[in-house]
Design a protein around this motif. Structure first.
Motif, mmCIF file in Angstrom:
data_model
loop_
_atom_site.group_PDB
_atom_site.id
_atom_site.type_symbol
_atom_site.label_atom_id
_atom_site.label_comp_id
_atom_site.label_asym_id
_atom_site.label_seq_id
_atom_site.Cartn_x
_atom_site.Cartn_y
_atom_site.Cartn_z
ATOM 1 N N SER A 12 44.986 17.480 -43.396
ATOM 2 C CA SER A 12 43.628 16.745 -43.566
ATOM 3 C C SER A 12 44.135 15.473 -44.612
ATOM 4 O O SER A 12 45.334 15.380 -44.986
ATOM 5 C CB SER A 12 42.884 17.478 -44.724
ATOM 6 O OG SER A 12 43.612 17.807 -45.879
ATOM 7 N N GLY A 13 43.223 14.396 -44.945
ATOM 8 C CA GLY A 13 43.597 13.348 -45.365
ATOM 9 C C GLY A 13 44.114 12.327 -44.850
ATOM 10 O O GLY A 13 44.255 12.232 -43.573
ATOM 11 N N ARG A 14 45.011 11.326 -45.535
ATOM 12 C CA ARG A 14 45.378 10.341 -44.982
ATOM 13 C C ARG A 14 47.014 10.655 -44.695
ATOM 14 O O ARG A 14 47.555 11.051 -45.498
ATOM 15 C CB ARG A 14 45.464 9.033 -45.794
ATOM 16 C CG ARG A 14 46.090 7.878 -45.358
ATOM 17 C CD ARG A 14 45.180 6.989 -44.666
ATOM 18 N NE ARG A 14 45.774 5.790 -44.132
ATOM 19 C CZ ARG A 14 45.960 5.300 -43.037
ATOM 20 N NH1 ARG A 14 45.517 5.881 -42.046
ATOM 21 N NH2 ARG A 14 46.540 4.072 -42.790
ATOM 22 N N ILE A 15 47.504 10.360 -43.409
ATOM 23 C CA ILE A 15 48.711 10.558 -43.020
ATOM 24 C C ILE A 15 49.513 9.251 -42.719
ATOM 25 O O ILE A 15 48.998 8.434 -42.204
ATOM 26 C CB ILE A 15 48.869 11.522 -41.772
ATOM 27 C CG1 ILE A 15 48.329 12.789 -42.036
ATOM 28 C CG2 ILE A 15 50.302 11.392 -41.301
ATOM 29 C CD1 ILE A 15 48.266 13.742 -40.830
ATOM 30 N N GLY A 16 50.581 9.024 -43.620
ATOM 31 C CA GLY A 16 51.298 7.857 -43.418
ATOM 32 C C GLY A 16 52.728 8.030 -42.656
ATOM 33 O O GLY A 16 53.033 9.241 -42.091
ATOM 34 N N PRO A 17 53.361 6.927 -42.252
ATOM 35 C CA PRO A 17 54.720 6.880 -41.426
ATOM 36 C C PRO A 17 55.609 7.970 -42.147
ATOM 37 O O PRO A 17 56.310 8.547 -41.272
ATOM 38 C CB PRO A 17 54.967 5.649 -41.421
ATOM 39 C CG PRO A 17 53.719 4.846 -41.765
ATOM 40 C CD PRO A 17 53.034 5.556 -42.647
ATOM 41 N N THR A 18 55.616 8.362 -43.197
ATOM 42 C CA THR A 18 56.910 9.115 -44.044
ATOM 43 C C THR A 18 56.291 10.445 -44.108
ATOM 44 O O THR A 18 57.104 11.421 -44.605
ATOM 45 C CB THR A 18 57.006 8.400 -45.265
ATOM 46 O OG1 THR A 18 56.060 8.274 -46.143
ATOM 47 C CG2 THR A 18 57.694 7.119 -45.233
ATOM 48 N N ASP A 19 55.172 11.022 -43.841
ATOM 49 C CA ASP A 19 54.565 12.216 -43.903
ATOM 50 C C ASP A 19 55.159 13.323 -42.920
ATOM 51 O O ASP A 19 54.896 14.430 -42.941
ATOM 52 C CB ASP A 19 53.056 12.252 -44.021
ATOM 53 C CG ASP A 19 52.559 11.395 -45.240
ATOM 54 O OD1 ASP A 19 53.387 11.430 -46.242
ATOM 55 O OD2 ASP A 19 51.618 11.044 -45.067
#
Length: 94
Positions: A12-19
């Protein structure tokens, strides 16, 4: 653990390139020692669908597969469904 029910992973939530690496490491920990089974990745509470999300989901699927499990996605919104179809992952949608 009841192997008749799939393991459910909530993303869930916002996933960024480093996640992606952290998500994959968490999945590996949860699957350690389990017999091959289906894993359901619930993506219904994800933020905006973008390429970072698609990358993370693809890596999760590869991680599960490498460990002998299948991973499918449920709860994907229309935007994410379109992106997954674009990269050939629409077959993993529930």
């Amino acid at each position: 653990m009841d192997t008749t029910q799939p393991l459910v992973l909530y993303v869930s939530g916002r996933i960024g390139p480093t996640d992606a690496p952290g998500l994959c490491a968490g999945l590996e920990r949860r699957l350690a020692g389990l017999d091959p089974a289906e894993v359901v990745c619930d993506v219904g509470a994800l933020g905006q669908a973008d390429l970072a999300v698609v990358d993370a989901l693809a890596r999760l699927r590869l991680t599960a597969g490498r460990l002998g499990h299948t991973l499918r996605f449920r709860g994907a919104g229309q935007e994410l469904r379109l992106l997954l179809a674009l990269v050939g992952l629409d077959g993993a949608l529930l």
